[in-house]
Design an enzyme around this catalytic site. Structure first.
Site, short mmCIF file in Angstrom:
data_model
loop_
_atom_site.label_atom_id
_atom_site.label_comp_id
_atom_site.label_asym_id
_atom_site.label_seq_id
_atom_site.Cartn_x
_atom_site.Cartn_y
_atom_site.Cartn_z
N LEU A 138 -7.30 11.47 12.28
CA LEU A 138 -8.12 10.60 13.10
C LEU A 138 -9.55 11.07 12.99
O LEU A 138 -9.89 12.16 13.37
CB LEU A 138 -7.65 10.71 14.54
CG LEU A 138 -7.98 9.55 15.46
CD1 LEU A 138 -7.36 8.27 14.95
CD2 LEU A 138 -7.48 9.85 16.84
N ILE A 191 3.24 10.08 15.19
CA ILE A 191 1.85 10.40 15.52
C ILE A 191 1.44 11.73 14.90
O ILE A 191 0.37 11.86 14.29
CB ILE A 191 1.65 10.42 17.04
CG1 ILE A 191 1.75 9.00 17.61
CG2 ILE A 191 0.31 11.05 17.41
CD1 ILE A 191 1.77 8.94 19.12
N LEU A 246 0.88 11.24 11.18
CA LEU A 246 -0.31 10.48 10.86
C LEU A 246 -1.58 11.28 11.13
O LEU A 246 -2.56 11.19 10.38
CB LEU A 246 -0.34 9.19 11.67
CG LEU A 246 0.70 8.13 11.27
CD1 LEU A 246 0.72 7.00 12.30
CD2 LEU A 246 0.42 7.57 9.88
N GLU A 247 -1.58 12.07 12.18
CA GLU A 247 -2.80 12.78 12.56
C GLU A 247 -3.06 14.02 11.72
O GLU A 247 -4.23 14.33 11.43
CB GLU A 247 -2.73 13.19 14.05
CG GLU A 247 -2.66 12.03 15.01
CD GLU A 247 -3.90 11.16 15.01
OE1 GLU A 247 -4.89 11.51 14.35
OE2 GLU A 247 -3.87 10.12 15.67
N SER A 248 -2.02 14.75 11.35
CA SER A 248 -2.28 16.02 10.65
C SER A 248 -1.20 16.40 9.65
O SER A 248 -1.13 17.56 9.25
CB SER A 248 -2.42 17.16 11.67
OG SER A 248 -1.18 17.45 12.27
#
Length: 266
Positions: free
Chosen positions: A2, A120, A123-125
């Site tokens: 993000l 999540i 997707l984020e890291s």
């Protein structure tokens, strides 16, 4: 990960009061004003001195901020193809197995399905293995707060970052993040870190950089607090899809979370 345009537009951003520090103008004078604000809010002189003395602006942060305007200029099909491939799906399924007991406890406490949390996280890291940022959070946020476009937002985030240090969650040397000050494996802005962070490993502090239990439980707490309900659908148009708006306001990103979670159920 993000990044700035997405994070500022989509992560949970707490309402911030009017601050006394004036944006623009002399940067050192601005920092002196923020130091006074922080100490008035209960941050110790030791923390403000360590964090803010000698801090300088980061031109790369401002340059990145000005570039991040059209993060989602692809169709859902184009976007999801770049974010949810076979490798990431297999990695997510491996995380579901590795952390099955932890995820069961989190589901029981917060009522958020494990597939959503792992989606999540991926997707984020990339499940904590990817880039979670390399920039000093205080310098990043001081730079953005001094810029007058969103000064109240980032003054609030800077104050929250100092409170993270004050609480003992992360030492200043470990307060490292991305281009909008996002921290940790699911990229919380500092205000969300303060509001939703959970010490789920029981070590007395909230560590969203290194502690998988804290990362996943805090992510679940944010969604639970926003109204996410276990067992209910989470596709577009549902109440859970709207609850995920507090994670990310972008429709295409929430659809990607749901798509990824569905692939993890297969």
């Amino acid at each position: 990960m993000l990044r700035l345009g997405l994070a500022v537009a989509s992560l949970v951003l707490l309402a911030t009061p009017s601050f006394a520090a004036r944006c623009g103008g002399d940067f050192n004078a601005f920092i002196a004003g923020m130091t006074s604000e922080a100490q008035a809010a209960g941050v110790s002189a030791g923390v403000t001195s360590a964090a803010l003395s000698g801090v300088t602006q980061d031109g790369s942060v401002l340059a990145f901020d000005r570039r991040q305007r059209y993060t989602f200029n692809k169709s859902f099909e184009q976007y999801v193809a770049t974010r949810v491939g076979a490798g990431r799906i297999n990695g997510g399924k491996a995380m579901l197995q590795r952390h099955a007991a932890l995820l069961s406890r989190i589901e029981q406490k917060f009522g958020v399905p494990r597939q959503i949390l792992v989606a999540i996280w991926g997707l984020e890291s990339d499940f904590g293995k990817g880039d979670i940022g390399k920039l000093p959070v205080v310098r990043t946020l001081a730079t953005l707060a001094h810029d007058c476009r969103r000064t109240e937002l980032f003054q609030g985030e800077l104050l929250a970052a100092l409170k993270i240090v004050q609480r003992g969650d992360l030492p200043l040397r470990d307060l490292i993040g991305a281009f909008a000050g996002e921290i940790g494996q699911t990229q919380f802005l500092p205000s969300s870190y303060i509001k939703y962070g959970v010490d789920f490993d029981g070590d007395g502090r909230v560590d969203l950089r290194h502690s998988v239990p804290d990362v996943l439980a805090s992510t679940a707490n944010l969604l639970h607090t926003s109204g996410f309900k276990m067992g209910a659908p989470y596709g577009e148009g549902t109440a859970n899809f709207e609850a995920m708006r507090e994670w990310n306001r972008a429709l295409i990103y929430r659809k990607t979370i749901g798509y990824f979670a569905d692939r993890l159920r297969e």
